[in-house]
Design an enzyme around this catalytic site. Structure first.
Site, PDB file in Angstrom:
ATOM      1  N   SER A 206       0.829  -1.209   0.000  1.00  0.00           N
ATOM      2  CA  SER A 206       0.000   0.000   0.000  1.00  0.00           C
ATOM      3  C   SER A 206       0.866   1.262   0.000  1.00  0.00           C
ATOM      4  CB  SER A 206      -0.879  -0.008   1.241  1.00  0.00           C
ATOM      5  OG  SER A 206      -0.068   0.003   2.396  1.00  0.00           O
ATOM      6  N   GLU A 227       6.118  -0.524  -5.418  1.00  0.00           N
ATOM      7  CA  GLU A 227       4.982  -0.778  -6.320  1.00  0.00           C
ATOM      8  C   GLU A 227       3.731  -0.717  -5.457  1.00  0.00           C
ATOM      9  OE1 GLU A 227       7.039  -2.738 -10.003  1.00  0.00           O
ATOM     10  OE2 GLU A 227       5.486  -3.948  -9.083  1.00  0.00           O
ATOM     11  N   LEU A 228       2.959   0.341  -5.634  1.00  0.00           N
ATOM     12  CA  LEU A 228       1.913   0.649  -4.666  1.00  0.00           C
ATOM     13  C   LEU A 228       0.530   0.574  -5.298  1.00  0.00           C
ATOM     14  CD1 LEU A 228       3.894   3.618  -3.049  1.00  0.00           C
ATOM     15  CD2 LEU A 228       3.981   1.181  -2.474  1.00  0.00           C
ATOM     16  N   CYS A 261      -4.091  -4.657  -7.879  1.00  0.00           N
ATOM     17  CA  CYS A 261      -3.597  -3.277  -7.904  1.00  0.00           C
ATOM     18  C   CYS A 261      -4.101  -2.575  -9.144  1.00  0.00           C
ATOM     19  CB  CYS A 261      -2.081  -3.255  -7.847  1.00  0.00           C
ATOM     20  SG  CYS A 261      -1.305  -4.310  -9.065  1.00  0.00           S
TER      21      CYS A 261
END
Ligand code: NAD
Length: 455
Positions: A206, A227-228, A261
């Site tokens: 997150s 990598e969110l 995501c």
């Protein structure tokens, strides 16, 4: 102890001893000691290990899919899909590594040669998410190992059994125990890992955690990739086949129970087809089968994390209070388990958290727009920038619009799609750095410049 809970029924399925700060430090030390010998192995040896890892995944496919479904609640067919997709990613890395990692002579004249070699980073911390543990894990540890790094892999506490299986398979495939080690535990284990002087941090998770990690790791001047999350939009133009676009986008919004995501999280529809699209979309969603994730016919499973139920309920309440129209769903289902009905809203706007904050669940808002400019403005009106898409028959219009969109990946007539051949990256709160593609192999190396003058 870490209790592993089956999110479909709330029962505990395992208890695992967690790492302590001391055991993490010991794992770091053995990884540090082992990393040079691994880097000095010929590339062909490391590739052979990864090829045997692939064989192991194939050989244990049924069992691995069952474990994944039991701990994250992923509908079993989707667990099979993830494992099959993993094979494609491994194949890409196996095929592209030798060329990508080969030293390159970039100048050779007058007795001077200039060369670039790709040196491994060293000991890499790989802190991972639970929603696609095979994908997001392998995007990091496969190319990292191929490039000659040692990896300390911290799976999500919600996908720990899968993380341990990955470790076993890599070791059985010939990757030395010290070169790939699994760190067991929740956030504290991640904190303990980052307290070690690792050479690089690759994180998937997150924005909130990513921001904390950036603060901790930033001053150390090491490679940091994050990598969110995303709030990924799609725009449906008036010239589309409405039924086909609705079917594709309903899948893009609800697959993996909306916990991707790159799930479609916002839809903008041209006013000329808005009502027809909304009708078709709701029909699609109402056709999705919710149920026991071990059942082959289930499409929507439980949410993996119970805490997300509150986030979804709050988004529903906020949207209703601000005048959105609830078209289907909207409620959590009774326990046991963490279940939420697939939920669709129309008449939404950007004052609503549903249209601004990552939902990470089976819920979506559909907003009417007057035309391309309004759609582009709304699509870019976000703190995130992972993916964005467009449905139209007009290729030139698609090129024009997608060129104006701030996102790492853009889609024409598709969504919720990742290709190993293309870089996977995000802008703004969706992160920094990238995985996949040949760039996603190079990123586990540092280029070394060789200036060579003949005597
Ligand atoms: P999360 O941030 O809660 O946890 C991710 C990992 O960080 C876990 O392993 C966790 O134990 C660890 N962690 C927690 N606190 C930590 C700390 N202070 N220091 C170090 N490690 C810590 O995220 P999640 O719930 O596992 O994953 C969901 C999120 O991941 C969503 O936002 C989703 O969009 C994002 N995601 C992004 C991608 C991508 O490729 N961009 C892929 C998958 C998931």
């Amino acid at each position: 102890m870490l209790r592993v809970i089956n999110p479909a029924n709330g029962t505990a399925i395992a208890e695992l001893a967690t790492d302590t700060a001391q055991s993490v430090a010991a794992k770091y030390r053995t990884a540090r000691a082992a990393r040079s010998a691994w880097a000095q192995r010929p590339l062909a040896h490391r590739l052979a290990c990864i090829r045997r890892f692939r064989d192991g995944v194939v050989g244990h496919h049924e069992r691995l899919a069952a474990i994944l479904t039991s701990e994250v609640g992923k509908p079993i067919r989707q667990s099979h899909n993830e494992l099959n997709g993993l094979l494609g990613r491994i194949d890409f890395f196996l095929g592209a590594a030798a060329d990508t990692l080969a030293p390159r002579t970039v100048f050779d004249a007058d007795g001077v040669r200039e060369r670039i070699s790709h040196e491994p980073l060293g000991v890499v911390a790989n802190i991972s998410a639970w929603n696609y543990p095979y994908f997001v894990g392998a995007n990091v540890f496969v190319p990292a190992l191929i490039a000659g790094n040692a990896v300390l892999y911290k799976p999500s506490e919600y996908a720990m059994l899968t993380g341990l299986e990955i470790g076993n398979l890599l070791h059985a495939a010939g990757v030395p125990q010290d070169v790939f080690q699994v760190i067991v535990g929740a956030g504290e284990a991640g904190v303990a890992l980052l307290a070690q002087p690792v050479d690089a941090v690759f994180f998937t998770g997150s924005y909130a955690t990513g921001a904390k990690i950036a603060q901790t790791v930033g001053p150390r001047m090491i490679r940091l990739q994050l990598e969110l999350g995303g709030k990924d939009p799609t725009y449906v133009c008036e010239d589309v086949d409405v039924a086909a676009a609705a079917a594709s986008l309903a899948d893009g919004a609800m697959y993996n129970t909306g916990q991707s995501c790159c799930s479609v999280e916002r839809i903008y529809v041209h006013e000329q087809v808005h009502d027809a699209f909304v009708d078709a979309f709701v029909k699609e969603v109402q056709g999705f089968r919710i149920g026991d994730p071990t059942d082959e016919s289930s499409y929507i499973g439980p949410l993996t994390r119970a805490a997300q139920l509150d986030v979804l309920q709050a988004q529903v309440a906020d949207a209703v209070a601000k005048g959105a129209r609830l078209l289907t769903g909207g409620r959590r289902l009774d326990p046991p388990g963490h279940w939420f009905e697939p939920t669709v809203f129309s008449h939404v706007d950007h004052t609503m958290s549903l249209m601004r904050e990552e939902s990470f669940g089976p819920i979506i808002g559909i907003q009417k727009v007057a035309g391309d400019d309004e759609a582009v403005r709304l699509m870019n009106d976000t703190e995130y920038g992972l993916t964005a898409g467009l449905y139209t028959k007009d290729a030139a219009r698609a090129e024009r619009i997608l060129a104006r969109i701030d996102a790492g990946s853009v889609y024409w007539n598709c969504c919720d799609r990742v290709s190993p051949r293309l870089p996977w990256s995000g802008l703004k709160h969706s992160g920094i750095g990238l995985t996949l593609s040949t760039y996603g192999i190079e990123t586990f190396t540092r280029p070394k410049a060789w200036h060579l003058r003949s005597p």
